[in-house]
Design a protein around this motif. Structure first.
Motif, PDB file in Angstrom:
ATOM      1  N   ASP A 132       3.247  -3.605  15.668  1.00 15.94           N
ATOM      2  CA  ASP A 132       3.091  -3.950  14.188  1.00 15.94           C
ATOM      3  C   ASP A 132       2.983  -2.558  13.507  1.00 15.94           C
ATOM      4  O   ASP A 132       1.941  -1.815  13.339  1.00 15.94           O
ATOM      5  N   GLU A 189       3.470  -1.399  10.746  1.00 13.96           N
ATOM      6  CA  GLU A 189       2.892  -1.491   9.442  1.00 13.96           C
ATOM      7  C   GLU A 189       1.555  -1.501   9.031  1.00 13.96           C
ATOM      8  O   GLU A 189       0.862  -1.170   8.282  1.00 13.96           O
ATOM      9  N   GLN A 226       3.469   3.962  11.952  1.00 12.60           N
ATOM     10  CA  GLN A 226       4.129   4.768  11.243  1.00 12.60           C
ATOM     11  C   GLN A 226       5.024   5.631  12.566  1.00 12.60           C
ATOM     12  O   GLN A 226       5.511   6.570  12.378  1.00 12.60           O
ATOM     13  N   LYS A 266       7.928   3.710  13.596  1.00 13.38           N
ATOM     14  CA  LYS A 266       8.854   2.539  13.718  1.00 13.38           C
ATOM     15  C   LYS A 266      10.140   2.790  14.639  1.00 13.38           C
ATOM     16  O   LYS A 266      10.176   1.860  15.682  1.00 13.38           O
ATOM     17  N   GLU A 296       7.845  -6.039   7.893  1.00 12.94           N
ATOM     18  CA  GLU A 296       7.714  -5.431   6.673  1.00 12.94           C
ATOM     19  C   GLU A 296       7.379  -6.453   5.732  1.00 12.94           C
ATOM     20  O   GLU A 296       6.772  -6.036   4.586  1.00 12.94           O
ATOM     21  N   ASP A 297       7.255  -7.826   6.172  1.00 10.41           N
ATOM     22  CA  ASP A 297       6.849  -8.933   5.376  1.00 10.41           C
ATOM     23  C   ASP A 297       5.263  -8.989   4.988  1.00 10.41           C
ATOM     24  O   ASP A 297       4.859  -9.308   4.138  1.00 10.41           O
ATOM     25  N   MET A 298       4.529  -8.119   5.738  1.00  7.56           N
ATOM     26  CA  MET A 298       3.190  -8.043   5.817  1.00  7.56           C
ATOM     27  C   MET A 298       2.337  -9.404   5.784  1.00  7.56           C
ATOM     28  O   MET A 298       1.401  -9.586   5.482  1.00  7.56           O
TER      29      MET A 298
END
Length: 153
Positions: free
Chosen positions: A53, A55, A83, A85, A103-105
């Motif tokens: 993950d 993000e 950070q 990715k 990216e959907d968080m």
């Protein structure tokens, strides 16, 4: 960096801290914790759990969530891909682990496969454990046999 553990056997697993499925990431963490305890006296073995993950799972989040595990087990490490990715995409694709929805968080939208790999002290693949059906016992046996061959037990 994975190179920080050159010369050691590594069980490499992938997790994310917000995983809501108890038979997935939490189970992988428990299996690694059990194995790290069994090999705590052998300085040639490390257990790396990398969050995919990139993000959300900062080093601070992983430390706060799993500190109780790695304080008692010096051979288990929770690594962040926050950070990074491109790095996490590269390593997961190389071992055949897939994930989506970061990216959907929203942890409900994150999907992933389960893969752990055992690497020898030269970074070569020894075994690949897919899904949630592998047991610490089978990894312990495989790892103990390899450590014996390398005279590192």
């Amino acid at each position: 960096n994975l190179s920080d553990w050159n010369g050691k056997f590594i069980l490499l697993s992938f997790i994310f801290s917000r995983c809501p499925m108890p038979n997935m990431c939490p189970a992988v963490i428990m299996k690694n914790q059990d194995l790290s305890h069994k090999f705590k006296e052998n300085q040639n073995v490390e257990f790396l759990l990398i969050s995919f993950d990139y993000e959300y799972d900062t080093p601070i989040i992983l430390k706060n969530q799993y500190e109780g595990i790695f304080i008692d087990n010096k051979n288990i490490h929770f690594l962040s891909s926050y950070q990074h990715k491109e790095d996490i995409l590269k390593i997961t694709s190389e071992i055949g682990m897939g994930f989506a929805g970061i990216e959907d968080m929203d942890e409900k939208n994150i999907g992933h496969t389960l893969v752990s790999v055992l690497l020898d002290s030269e970074g070569n693949l020894v075994s690949k454990y897919q899904g949630d059906s592998w047991t610490p016992k089978e990894v312990k046996e495989k790892l103990s046999n390899r450590l014996n061959v390398y005279k590192l037990d």
